[in-house]
Write an enzyme that holds these catalytic residues in place. Structure first.
Site, PDB file in Angstrom:
ATOM      1  CG  HIS A  12      -0.600   0.525   4.404  1.00 51.80           C
ATOM      2  ND1 HIS A  12      -0.485  -0.835   4.216  1.00 51.80           N
ATOM      3  CD2 HIS A  12       0.018   1.088   3.339  1.00 51.80           C
ATOM      4  CE1 HIS A  12       0.171  -1.075   3.090  1.00 51.80           C
ATOM      5  NE2 HIS A  12       0.492   0.090   2.533  1.00 51.80           N
ATOM      6  CG  HIS A  14       3.677   3.754   0.724  1.00 47.23           C
ATOM      7  ND1 HIS A  14       4.575   2.723   0.589  1.00 47.23           N
ATOM      8  CD2 HIS A  14       2.442   3.183   0.677  1.00 47.23           C
ATOM      9  CE1 HIS A  14       3.926   1.572   0.473  1.00 47.23           C
ATOM     10  NE2 HIS A  14       2.624   1.825   0.522  1.00 47.23           N
ATOM     11  CE  LYS A  97       2.775  -4.727   3.185  1.00 46.35           C
ATOM     12  NZ  LYS A  97       2.658  -3.313   2.805  1.00 46.35           N
ATOM     13  CG  HIS A 134       0.740  -6.101  -1.369  1.00 50.75           C
ATOM     14  ND1 HIS A 134       0.878  -4.797  -1.781  1.00 50.75           N
ATOM     15  CD2 HIS A 134       0.007  -6.710  -2.347  1.00 50.75           C
ATOM     16  CE1 HIS A 134       0.263  -4.631  -2.941  1.00 50.75           C
ATOM     17  NE2 HIS A 134      -0.267  -5.784  -3.303  1.00 50.75           N
ATOM     18  CG  HIS A 172      -3.331  -2.431   0.635  1.00 50.56           C
ATOM     19  ND1 HIS A 172      -3.302  -3.710   0.133  1.00 50.56           N
ATOM     20  CD2 HIS A 172      -2.048  -1.999   0.610  1.00 50.56           C
ATOM     21  CE1 HIS A 172      -2.064  -4.041  -0.181  1.00 50.56           C
ATOM     22  NE2 HIS A 172      -1.282  -3.022   0.101  1.00 50.56           N
ATOM     23  CG  ASP A 246      -1.485   1.530  -0.051  1.00 48.63           C
ATOM     24  OD1 ASP A 246      -0.256   1.649   0.165  1.00 48.63           O
ATOM     25  OD2 ASP A 246      -1.929   0.916  -1.033  1.00 48.63           O
TER      26      ASP A 246
END
Length: 342
Positions: A12, A14, A97, A134, A172, A246
């Protein structure tokens, strides 16, 4: 003392795009063999063509000779179709996602009601595409510290019951509720756990003044029972739990503002942070499974063939790093860690 292990995967991550991407991608490449790349850019990655373009951008800025493999994810909207899913699979996208609308950074185009996606979820179940979730509701009347637990009750239970063959990663996770849900669910349900949720709780964010660089979504929770439950799950050796940082980079000015962005940057020393948490639990022998095996197995990927080595060594995390045309404040800035990647 040194600790050698199979090169981890970040399930995970970004990395943004443009100048921001160029400034930070090398940190992940130095540690991870692969990463599941989140699709919530300013213009979200909602189809196979956009996923291909984004992957090409990432590959174009990797250090010379790098074997790092970014694995792409589709951003689900109310209008995502079964055709979109098939085209994404055909182009190598590994998962889709779910962002409930308004739940976090760049989620304004997210899903307003999960039932609108049922035909799409049916296709994902049939075709074998993973669903990443999420897990928070966004209704104003739900307290921000309860949004994950309410999501389990109102959304996740419903999806699992209606799509029993759909592989789901509960992203997460931050609560004992989530740990218990994953532990009692069938083998197609797994979860990622971040280093900051293992090493910090809401006191770190709020005591002595609000600390914006500890603000993330889902928000940090209580030490007991939530942080302790996460530590137990991560270090238990249970294959349902695996590494997903994350890591979410934001410029210092965007964090230290009247409406600071949600996200904690951990890519600078992710595996050292996890090693710190595992050592505190006397569970370093469980780190390789959590970091390098369980996620790959759940995604049906081979284990990485490269290895990394961690050395027992004190070092101070820098106060900031260059980030695009600004700076970024990393997790644990100015603090001393006891493990260092060689």
């Amino acid at each position: 003392m040194q600790f050698k292990m199979i090169q981890p995967d970040d399930c995970h991550l970004h990395v943004r795009s443009g100048a921001a991407l160029k400034s930070i991608i090398g940190m992940t490449v130095a540690q991870m063999g692969r990463a599941i790349i989140m699709p919530n850019l300013n213009s979200p990655v909602t189809n196979a063509t956009q996923a291909r373009i984004y992957k090409e951008e990432i590959l174009s800025v990797l250090p010379k000779g790098s074997k790092f493999n970014p694995l792409m994810v589709l951003y689900l909207t109310d209008n995502t179709t079964s055709k979109d899913i098939q085209e994404a699979i055909d182009s190598g996208v590994v998962a889709a996602k779910l962002y409930p609308v308004g739940v976090t950074t760049n989620s304004d185009g997210g899903v307003t009601n999960i039932t609108k996606l049922y035909p799409t979820l049916e296709s994902m179940q049939k075709l074998g595409m993973l669903l990443l979730m999420h897990g928070e509701v966004t209704r104003n009347e739900v307290d921000i510290f309860d949004r994950e637990a309410v999501f389990i009750d109102e959304v996740l239970n419903q999806v699992v019951n209606n799509f029993p063959e759909l592989k789901i990663v509960f992203e997460h996770i931050t609560t004992k509720d989530a740990v218990d849900f994953v532990l009692t669910s069938h083998h197609k349900i797994a979860a990622t756990i971040t280093p900051h949720h293992l090493l910090a709780n809401r006191n770190d964010m709020l005591v002595g003044g609000i600390k914006p660089h500890y603000f993330c979504l889902p928000v940090l929770k209580r030490k007991n029972p939530h942080q302790l439950a996460l530590l137990y799950a991560a270090t238990s050796g249970n294959t349902k739990f695996f590494l997903g940082t994350d890591s979410a980079p934001h410029a210092k000015t965007d964090k230290e503002s009247a409406c600071g962005c949600a996200g904690i940057f951990t890519a600078h020393c992710a595996i050292e942070l996890y090693a710190t948490a595992f050592e505190r639990q006397n569970a370093l022998d469980k780190l390789e499974g959590f970091a390098s095996k369980f996620g790959a197995d759940f995604y049906n990927l081979p284990h990485n063939t490269q290895t990394i080595t961690l050395k027992k060594q004190d070092w101070v995390v820098p106060a900031s790093y260059p980030f695009a045309h600004s700076d970024i404040v990393p997790f644990m800035a100015t603090k001393t860690l006891g493990w260092k990647l060689i």
